[in-house]
Scaffold this active site. Structure first.
Site, short mmCIF file in Angstrom:
data_model
loop_
_atom_site.label_atom_id
_atom_site.label_comp_id
_atom_site.label_asym_id
_atom_site.label_seq_id
_atom_site.Cartn_x
_atom_site.Cartn_y
_atom_site.Cartn_z
N GLY A 140 30.88 -21.57 -18.00
CA GLY A 140 31.48 -20.62 -18.92
C GLY A 140 32.89 -20.92 -19.35
O GLY A 140 33.58 -20.03 -19.87
N GLU A 141 33.34 -22.17 -19.17
CA GLU A 141 34.72 -22.50 -19.53
C GLU A 141 34.83 -23.57 -20.62
O GLU A 141 35.91 -24.11 -20.84
CB GLU A 141 35.51 -22.95 -18.29
CG GLU A 141 35.75 -21.84 -17.29
CD GLU A 141 36.80 -22.23 -16.26
OE1 GLU A 141 37.76 -21.46 -16.10
OE2 GLU A 141 36.65 -23.30 -15.63
N GLU A 191 30.42 -26.26 -31.50
CA GLU A 191 31.28 -25.65 -30.49
C GLU A 191 32.68 -26.27 -30.48
O GLU A 191 33.67 -25.55 -30.57
CB GLU A 191 30.60 -25.71 -29.13
CG GLU A 191 29.36 -24.82 -29.06
CD GLU A 191 28.66 -24.88 -27.72
OE1 GLU A 191 29.04 -25.73 -26.88
OE2 GLU A 191 27.72 -24.09 -27.51
N GLU A 195 17.47 -26.23 -38.09
CA GLU A 195 17.21 -25.02 -38.85
C GLU A 195 17.32 -23.78 -37.96
O GLU A 195 17.86 -22.75 -38.37
CB GLU A 195 15.82 -25.09 -39.48
CG GLU A 195 15.65 -26.19 -40.51
CD GLU A 195 15.13 -27.48 -39.87
OE1 GLU A 195 15.34 -27.66 -38.66
OE2 GLU A 195 14.52 -28.31 -40.57
N PRO A 212 27.50 -29.69 -31.82
CA PRO A 212 28.87 -30.10 -32.16
C PRO A 212 29.68 -29.00 -32.83
O PRO A 212 30.88 -29.14 -33.02
CB PRO A 212 28.65 -31.27 -33.13
CG PRO A 212 27.36 -30.95 -33.80
CD PRO A 212 26.51 -30.28 -32.74
#
Length: 430
Positions: free
Chosen positions: A317-318, A345, A67, A343
């Site tokens: 950051g990659e 992303e 949530e 997931p």
């Protein structure tokens, strides 16, 4: 409403007024069971650990991880449209706080929600003085709603979902109390018709209800350096590749086992490992090389050569780069009991998703992706290797990736409807 129903709510509120002793016992039990953060236990009693920001403040409460995550993109977009707004996000689980850490939108703060004890809820509201309260998912909190109503604090419920079990419980034991409490909510956006019918049955006024669908995170796609993507794609020379994303101790060796199995069908296959904690990279690389793998390490500037079998992406950051390059991603923290990672992303970037059974951190999101055919659960490393070999087929990977993207982007209209509602309530528009 019948008097006996009024007595149910009245009795609960009277008990809650004197329930600090009960609340303390419950907190001690939860802390002993590892379900509370000792350093922040005061927040569960309404004792703020942060200062209230200046200006208007919107309070979002979400029960737990899924949530909470579903709200982040909406909060980010609200903040972009109204730079005067600040946001308070509350939740009730340690895991939710861990997942939210580092992912909070600008001008956002996190606190644990107080237990539903009236003195603690008053202390919380006295400190934070929110201009709008937004409840996600559909829990009915008597003390929260009662104390908010006493202050004239407008309350909305978005992404509302009520299970049949919760409905039957309220209907059987406290239907009148539910009716009185639901009248303290100005507007409800329900996920589905079943939830809407249950809320109406409990007494929510029909004019305050709409069915909008499920609010999904709809994450903004992770950024990447396009020049690096082009260079790495050229280095691959058309080789198939897959990603083991955000791996934890033990998962790198397991991923290598699955990789060996999949390479029987895909001889030039490359595995990219992006460990959750890059400071483990030396240990990972040394272990893989001892097993005979030809490994290149990104932080050392080692290139992907024609004979490279595993590429350890130990930089920060990659992740947007790796999800774009690899058509299939295994989500780490899911074949060891960590709870999985977000997931959405890989879904937002067109990567098919494989995962183990330990995904409680994002259980509802993985379930939606699984139902859509966008993600597949594997039970062990052997199962991962077998499944990977099938999913790497271009048609299958493309089908899963498309389904993942559709799930990830399907919440756009729902997000817009929720934002329109909340901005109208902030502006005092009926």
């Amino acid at each position: 409403m019948p008097r006996r129903h009024s007595l149910v709510l009245g009795a609960y509120l009277a008990w809650s007024e004197r329930a600090e002793g009960y609340g303390m016992r419950k907190l001690r039990q939860r802390q002993a069971a590892g379900k509370e953060d000792p350093a922040r236990i005061g927040e569960r009693r309404g004792i703020a650990s942060l200062d209230r920001p200046d200006g208007p403040l919107v309070w979002f409460h979400a029960a737990s991880v899924g949530e909470s995550v579903s709200l982040l993109e909406m909060i980010r977009r609200m903040g972009e449209e109204r730079t005067d707004l600040s946001f308070l996000i509350t939740s009730g689980t340690v895991t939710s706080a861990e997942v939210l850490a580092g992912r909070m939108p600008p001008r956002s703060l996190h606190q644990y929600v107080p237990l539903d004890v009236r003195p603690w809820m008053r202390r919380f509201l006295d400190h934070w003085r929110p201009d709008l309260a937004v409840l996600a998912e559909g829990e009915i909190w008597p003390a929260l709603l009662h104390e908010s109503a006493k202050r004239g604090l407008p309350v909305a419920m978005v992404n509302a979902r009520m299970t049949d079990r919760a409905h039957r419980k309220w209907r059987r034991f406290a239907r009148g109390a539910a009716r009185a409490l639901l009248h303290r909510i100005e507007h409800v956006q329900a996920q589905d018709r079943a939830t809407a019918d249950r809320l109406l049955d409990l007494g929510l006024p029909p004019e305050r209800l709409e069915v909008t669908g499920t609010l999904k995170e709809g994450s903004k796609a992770l950024p990447h350096d396009e020049r690096e993507r082009v260079a790495l794609a050229a280095a691959l020379q058309g080789r198939p590749c897959w990603l083991a994303a955000s791996t934890h101790e033990g998962e790198e060796a397991g991923a290598a086992e699955a990789h060996a199995q999949a390479r029987r069908a895909w001889q030039k296959l490359l595995l990219v490992i992006a460990p959750r904690h890059p400071d483990r990279a030396t240990e990972i690389v040394d272990g893989l090389r001892l097993e005979g793998w030809r490994v290149a390490r990104r932080s050392e500037g080692e290139a992907i050569e024609a004979d490279t079998e595993i590429y350890v992406a130990d930089t920060m950051g990659e992740m947007g780069l790796w999800y774009r390059l690899c058509p299939v991603s295994f989500m780490g923290g899911s074949l060891v009991p960590v709870g999985g990672h977000n997931p959405f992303e890989p879904a937002a970037l067109g990567s098919a998703i494989l995962h183990g059974p330990h995904v409680h951190n994002f259980a509802d999101i993985f379930a939606r992706l699984g139902e859509a055919g966008a993600a597949r659960e594997v039970q062990d490393w052997d199962d991962l290797g077998t499944t990977l070999a099938r999913v790497l087929e271009p048609d299958e990977a493309a089908r899963m990736a498309h389904a993942a993207w559709e799930v990830c982007s399907a919440g756009g209209d729902v997000t817009e409807a929720a934002m329109d509602l909340l901005f109208a309530m902030l502006d005092g528009v009926d």
